[in-house]
Design a protein around this motif. Structure first.
Motif, PDB file in Angstrom:
ATOM      1  N   PRO A   1      71.035  27.350  53.947  1.00  0.00           N
ATOM      2  CA  PRO A   1      70.039  26.274  53.963  1.00  0.00           C
ATOM      3  C   PRO A   1      70.518  25.047  54.733  1.00  0.00           C
ATOM      4  CG  PRO A   1      70.306  27.138  51.750  1.00  0.00           C
ATOM      5  CD  PRO A   1      71.351  27.792  52.584  1.00  0.00           C
ATOM      6  N   PHE A   2      71.807  24.643  54.562  1.00  0.00           N
ATOM      7  CA  PHE A   2      72.287  23.431  55.215  1.00  0.00           C
ATOM      8  C   PHE A   2      72.164  23.560  56.737  1.00  0.00           C
ATOM      9  CE2 PHE A   2      75.965  21.647  57.458  1.00  0.00           C
ATOM     10  CZ  PHE A   2      75.647  20.324  57.341  1.00  0.00           C
ATOM     11  N   LEU A   3      72.636  24.716  57.234  1.00  0.00           N
ATOM     12  CA  LEU A   3      72.578  24.924  58.686  1.00  0.00           C
ATOM     13  C   LEU A   3      71.142  25.044  59.145  1.00  0.00           C
ATOM     14  CD1 LEU A   3      75.535  27.331  59.364  1.00  0.00           C
ATOM     15  CD2 LEU A   3      75.271  24.951  60.036  1.00  0.00           C
ATOM     16  N   GLU A   4      70.353  25.717  58.275  1.00  0.00           N
ATOM     17  CA  GLU A   4      68.940  25.870  58.599  1.00  0.00           C
ATOM     18  C   GLU A   4      68.304  24.498  58.801  1.00  0.00           C
ATOM     19  OE1 GLU A   4      67.413  28.613  59.015  1.00  0.00           O
ATOM     20  OE2 GLU A   4      65.273  28.276  58.718  1.00  0.00           O
ATOM     21  N   HIS A   5      68.636  23.558  57.895  1.00  0.00           N
ATOM     22  CA  HIS A   5      68.100  22.201  58.012  1.00  0.00           C
ATOM     23  C   HIS A   5      68.587  21.540  59.298  1.00  0.00           C
ATOM     24  CE1 HIS A   5      67.406  21.773  53.421  1.00  0.00           C
ATOM     25  NE2 HIS A   5      66.477  22.487  54.023  1.00  0.00           N
TER      26      HIS A   5
ATOM     27  N   ALA B   1      68.683  11.498  52.037  1.00  0.00           N
ATOM     28  CA  ALA B   1      69.724  12.245  52.741  1.00  0.00           C
ATOM     29  C   ALA B   1      69.108  12.990  53.908  1.00  0.00           C
ATOM     30  CB  ALA B   1      70.402  13.215  51.789  1.00  0.00           C
ATOM     31  N   ARG B   2      67.952  13.591  53.663  1.00  0.00           N
ATOM     32  CA  ARG B   2      67.294  14.367  54.697  1.00  0.00           C
ATOM     33  C   ARG B   2      66.834  13.442  55.841  1.00  0.00           C
ATOM     34  NH1 ARG B   2      65.001  19.355  55.282  1.00  0.00           N
ATOM     35  NH2 ARG B   2      65.462  19.413  57.491  1.00  0.00           N
TER      36      ARG B   2
ATOM     37  N   VAL C   1      70.788  10.883  62.196  1.00  0.00           N
ATOM     38  CA  VAL C   1      72.126  11.222  62.684  1.00  0.00           C
ATOM     39  C   VAL C   1      72.010  12.306  63.747  1.00  0.00           C
ATOM     40  CG1 VAL C   1      74.322  12.238  62.035  1.00  0.00           C
ATOM     41  CG2 VAL C   1      73.267  10.521  60.569  1.00  0.00           C
ATOM     42  N   THR C   2      71.168  13.312  63.464  1.00  0.00           N
ATOM     43  CA  THR C   2      71.002  14.386  64.442  1.00  0.00           C
ATOM     44  C   THR C   2      70.521  13.826  65.770  1.00  0.00           C
ATOM     45  OG1 THR C   2      70.296  15.708  62.585  1.00  0.00           O
ATOM     46  CG2 THR C   2      70.067  16.674  64.763  1.00  0.00           C
ATOM     47  N   GLU C   3      69.534  12.933  65.705  1.00  0.00           N
ATOM     48  CA  GLU C   3      69.023  12.369  66.953  1.00  0.00           C
ATOM     49  C   GLU C   3      70.101  11.592  67.692  1.00  0.00           C
ATOM     50  OE1 GLU C   3      64.441  11.762  65.491  1.00  0.00           O
ATOM     51  OE2 GLU C   3      65.333  10.311  66.859  1.00  0.00           O
TER      52      GLU C   3
ATOM     53  N   SER D   1      66.985   1.847  56.231  1.00  0.00           N
ATOM     54  CA  SER D   1      67.260   1.879  54.806  1.00  0.00           C
ATOM     55  C   SER D   1      67.139   0.478  54.227  1.00  0.00           C
ATOM     56  CB  SER D   1      68.640   2.467  54.536  1.00  0.00           C
ATOM     57  OG  SER D   1      69.592   1.737  55.271  1.00  0.00           O
ATOM     58  N   SER D   2      66.792  -0.500  55.085  1.00  0.00           N
ATOM     59  CA  SER D   2      66.629  -1.850  54.556  1.00  0.00           C
ATOM     60  C   SER D   2      65.394  -1.861  53.661  1.00  0.00           C
ATOM     61  CB  SER D   2      66.473  -2.845  55.703  1.00  0.00           C
ATOM     62  OG  SER D   2      65.303  -2.563  56.413  1.00  0.00           O
TER      63      SER D   2
END
Lengths: 882, 114
Positions: free
Chosen positions: A74-78, A390-391, A397-399, A470-471
């Motif tokens: 699942p983690f990698l899938e995400h 987190a998601r 982060v991915t971007e 996150s502000s």
């Protein structure tokens, strides 16, 4: 084991596989069918049967979902999902993506390219055994802090020192190589027997010099550089034991040096011979033609070695006052000797590239901030639909990672291209003297450097939007259009970033301005000659045919008259010991006769010139006369001195008619017959020393500098001159031929100044663009945020003028802060690089003011565009839009 | 969530392996029915949960699958025990017996020796 197997199968499951999906579907369907069959048999209606089967199964979709969870990770899938989503996002916003990636690539490319040079020159260990223990050993005199050793001094230093495991000598030289096609010039070096053992270099082929092989009694032997072996002898191993003729002496080839070997102080050098000390200069203690290289004994610090050789120099001075008076000693790490002159330039360039990278990163951060603002809604929707923080963070982060990877990859390509370009721009003579640059490339160190940049960029680019989003208040993104506290917060952060950008752009611009001004000053420096239309040649004539005075004099007369007859030639002159704008050449010791003298060594470069030399150069005679053909050995000795010598040795006297003498016993008087205005004999950026000129007819040589003044282009004249030289004697070789302008432009001082000025100038230009674009972004964004407010103001009767004031006022503060901060930083940066400046101080007011004006007006222009948009806001539109 | 499912998944896997060993190659539906029957209908099973468990066993190499025909001529995927699966079954059955016998001692009415 089983877990591993299962893990691998799950990893394989990451790849979308339609077959497996269909199989799962079929399996569930068959399961339901069988269950329905059973249910029908037990008397249910078809509807009941189906319903019961589905109920028992727990639903088709949940079953599939549970199965899929198990089928992959699942983690990698995400992560893959995020990656795909990020790519889609970035593709959809081509403008943003392209700007961000290109900006980052620009910064990365510049930094990596410059770092590759720094790595090749400063970080990569020299190709010797334990190079940090190697030292360069020099004598010192007032005129030169790194002066040559004489051969007898070298022998004494070698014998008497207690701190060096070994000490060897080397000197640069040139050879006339006899080939089937006549004599050719070949570069070379003379080294003492243990030279390669001291460096810890073993030949790639054949053997090293044996102990004692450098004595004049031994047969002559030579080792080839790898390049010479390949280029001249086709890399054939048969070369060992063959005889080559160097300067007329048969010499046996005994070895080939390794491909990676280089020794910058004498490069380029093809033929490495032994010292073979005999006759002439070598045996005189006062004739300095060699340098020393030594290896420190284990545990001995370089300071101890310095103290050691200094005490030896003192003892020799006491023992041989005639030759060694004023001869000190110096020891430097060999690395400093080799790369010391390019280190400051490279460090300044690296600093410039780093600043550019910083500006580029800040710019991309700004872009990301603007974009995260416009994505508030998207984030709010996703989080309302149940995406965990987190998601959401993982998504940003991915971007960030995708962006920095793309920028980094493109930057590497740009760096490779820039490295090639820059290497090609280095003049051949400079590149030859910097052999360490030849294996420039993307080695592991350079790649790690690029990797570090990418990691930092990724951190910066993922943290920026995460912090922003996150502000508090982000969840309200759904409820309202984006106004309120969050917008202000960003504006403040964005403004700070812009101030930082402008300040750094200012630093780069000031440095570029100062370096540019230095280059201008350097090229404007008074040469004491007219370079236009001057062609220079260096000839080496065989001493077998031209070793005697009358032979050399006849050669020069013949050469001058033949060249003068060539079309377009106006005049020609000859000099021994070095053309102008070069090294310092050979020096001599002299005394002024008729003054008290206690053995001191007044040292000055000496040039032996033909009668037409000064006129050809376009020098200025200040007093007296030039030499004539009649000033030969049958007449009393005469001399011309330059203005620097007149100023130093005859400050309050008339120099004409005074008598000088070499330090011979008895003295041979030379009468000063002329004073010439200073000709730039040494490098462009060094002060001109006192120079002594004597007539060629009274002091000959067979390594000649020829200068020709021509009315036509120098390049067109060269073939005819070469032909003339060959016709005089086939064994005279032309070592170098270039116009005086080329000689000036390609001289190391001009090159170093020019390359740093152009490169830092390029960085500064890019920084200016990036900084101004960053400012535009902030102001435009701020105007966009305040459209409503401005609309209200205009509706209430505000004039366009006051709207301009509002917007430009905000921009003005940023510009003022940026410029002032930049000003302070610039002076600090310029002071740090003052060693690279020539003829300009680090707080040069015109440069500082000029740069502030350029930066200020470019920035004002950038803020004027959004201001105009603000002033033309239609109040009705502005109020209706929200 | 994790602990409970793990225990459950573990026991379910054991039941699946034992069922296949006893009956021979069998499809998912059959296994589910059989487990229910064997438990004397005391165990109420969501048949769907069986499939991830089968997939896991297959990924671990304890069982293999193959399409075939059911007794009623329906196409179905049959699961068969492998040698590794037989060994795993032996081992886990043994472990299970150990665990239950230890637990049984704990839960048995105390026979205090003192």
């Amino acid at each position: 084991m089983r877990a591993l197997r299962a893990g691998l199968r799950r990893l394989a499951g990451l790849f979308p596989d339609h077959r497996r999906e269909r199989e799962l579907e079929a399996e569930i369907e068959s399961h339901l069918q069988m269950h329905v069959d059973d249910n029908l048999r037990s008397g249910m209606t078809p509807e009941q049967a189906r319903r019961d089967a589905l109920l028992k199964l727990g639903g088709v979709e949940p079953t599939k979902e549970a199965w899929r969870e198990r089928s992959t990770v699942p983690f990698l899938e995400h992560l893959l999902q995020d990656g795909r989503y990020a790519l889609r996002q970035l593709r959809q916003h081509v403008g943003f993506t392209a700007t961000a990636v290109l900006t980052l690539a620009l910064g990365t490319g510049a930094s990596v390219a410059i770092f590759a040079f720094v790595d090749a020159a400063l970080l990569k260990p020299l190709p010797y055994h334990d190079p940090s223990r190697l030292v360069g050993v020099f004598e010192t005199v007032e005129l030169f802090p790194q002066s040559n050793l004489s051969y007898p001094d070298y022998l004494d230093w070698k014998r008497m020192n207690t701190t060096l495991a070994s000490l060897d000598a080397f000197g640069q030289t040139g050879y006339r190589l006899a080939t089937d096609a006549g004599a050719q010039p070949a570069s070379g070096a003379r080294v003492s027997d243990g030279f390669f053992r001291t460096l810890g270099v073993k030949p790639a082929l054949g053997r090293d010099f044996r102990e004692g092989e450098d004595l004049a009694t031994e047969p002559r032997t030579v080792m080839l550089s790898y390049g010479a072996w390949q280029a001249r002898y086709g890399g054939s191993p048969d070369i060992l034991g063959k005889t080559v003729v160097l300067n007329g002496d048969p010499t046996v080839v005994i070895g080939v040096l390794p491909r990676e070997f280089h020794f910058a102080p004498v490069e380029p050098a093809e033929f490495w011979t032994t010292l073979h000390a005999e006759g002439g200069c070598d045996l005189r203690r006062s004739c300095h033609g060699l340098y020393g290289v030594g290896r420190l004994k284990d545990g001995v610090a370089i300071e101890a070695a310095l103290a050691d050789v200094k005490s030896i120099a003192q003892r020799l001075e006491a023992q041989y006052p005639d030759s060694n008076r004023g001869q000190g000693a110096a020891v430097f790490p060999l690395a400093d000797v080799i790369v010391g002159n390019v280190r400051p330039t490279l460090m300044v360039l690296l600093g410039g590239a780093a600043l550019l990278l910083l500006i580029a990163s800040v710019n991309v951060m700004g872009l990301l901030l603007v974009r995260s603002e416009s994505r508030k809604r998207e984030v709010a929707v996703r989080s309302a639909m149940g995406a965990s923080s987190a998601r959401l963070i993982a998504q940003f982060v991915t971007e960030g990672v995708v962006l920095s990877l793309a920028g980094g990859a493109l930057g590497l390509v740009a760096a490779l291209w820039a490295m090639r370009l820059l290497t090609r721009l280095i003049p051949a003579n400079m590149l030859g003297a910097m052999p360490f640059l030849q294996d420039l490339g993307l080695n592991p160190r350079v790649l790690s450097f690029a990797g570090v940049i990418v990691v930092f960029a990724a951190l910066l680019f993922s943290v920026t939007p995460v912090l922003r989003l996150s502000s508090p208040g982000i969840r309200d993104g759904l409820a309202e259009g984006s106004r309120g506290s969050a917008g202000t917060l960003w504006r403040r952060l964005g403004s700070r970033l812009v101030v930082l950008e402008l300040a750094m752009a200012m630093v780069l611009l000031v440095c570029a301005g100062l370096l540019g001004k230095s280059l201008y000053r350097l090229l404007q420096v008074d040469l004491g000659l007219r370079p236009e239309g001057l062609v220079t040649l260096q000839l080496a004539a065989p001493s077998s045919d031209y070793g005697k005075d009358e032979q050399a004099i006849a050669l020069v007369r013949d050469l001058e008259s033949r060249v003068r007859d060539l079309p377009g030639v106006q005049s020609v002159g000859v000099v021994v010991n070095g053309l102008p704008v070069g090294g310092n050449g050979n020096t001599t010791w002299f005394r002024v006769l008729g003054r008290p003298w206690h053995g001191e060594h007044n040292e000055s470069p000496e040039r032996d010139v033909s009668p037409t030399y000064f006129e050809t150069l376009g020098a200025t005679l200040s007093e007296g006369r030039y030499f004539t053909e009649a000033d030969d050995l049958s007449k009393p000795r005469v001399a011309i001195i330059n203005r620097a010598m007149a100023r130093r040795y005859f400050p309050d006297e008339e120099p004409l008619g005074k008598q000088l003498s070499y330090l011979s016993d008895p003295p041979v008087p030379m009468e000063i017959v002329g004073v010439v205005e200073d000709v730039r004999e040494g490098p462009l950026d060094a002060p001109i020393p006192p120079v002594l000129y004597v007539p060629f007819n009274q002091s000959t040589g067979n390594y000649l500098g020829v200068i020709i003044r021509t009315a036509q282009s120098g390049a067109a004249l060269l073939p005819a001159v070469s032909e003339t030289v060959r016709r005089i004697h086939p064994d005279i070789v032309i070592v170098a031929a270039q116009t005086m302008s080329e000689r000036i432009d390609l001289s190391p001082a001009a090159y170093l100044h020019r390359s740093s000025a152009w490169l830092v100038g390029g960085f500064a230009g890019l920084a200016l663009v990036l900084g101004v674009v960053g400012l535009y972004g902030v102001i435009a964004y701020s105007v966009g945020q305040r459209t409503r407010e401005i609309g209200v103001r205009i509706a209430l009767g505000a004039q366009p003028r006051s709207v301009y004031e509002l917007v430009l006022g905000e921009a003005g503060w940023l510009i003022a802060f940026g410029t002032l901060t930049g000003l302070a930083l610039s002076v600090a940066a310029a002071t740090a690089m003052s060693g690279l400046l020539f003829g300009v101080r680090s707080w040069d007011v015109p440069t500082l003011v000029g740069v502030a004006l350029v930066l200020g007006s470019a920035s004002l222009l950038a803020s004027y565009l959004p201001a105009r948009r603000a002033a033309s806001v239609d109040p009705v539109e502005a109020l209706r839009t929200e | 969530v994790g602990d409970k499912t793990d225990v459950w998944q573990g026991t379910l896997a054991l039941m699946v392996l034992k069922t296949i060993e006893t009956i021979g190659p069998l499809h998912g539906y059959g296994i589910a029915r059989r487990i229910e029957q064997t438990s004397g209908d005391r165990l109420s099973l969501n048949y769907g949960t069986l499939y991830p468990s089968l997939l896991k066993l297959e990924q671990e190499g304890s069982i293999t699958s193959e399409w075939g025909l059911s007794e009623n001529n329906r196409r179905a995927k049959f699961y068969k025990l492998t040698r590794a699966g037989r060994k795993q079954l032996e081992r886990e059955a043994h472990n299970w017996e150990e665990t239950t016998s230890i637990l049984a001692r704990f839960l048995a009415p105390s026979e205090d020796p003192a």
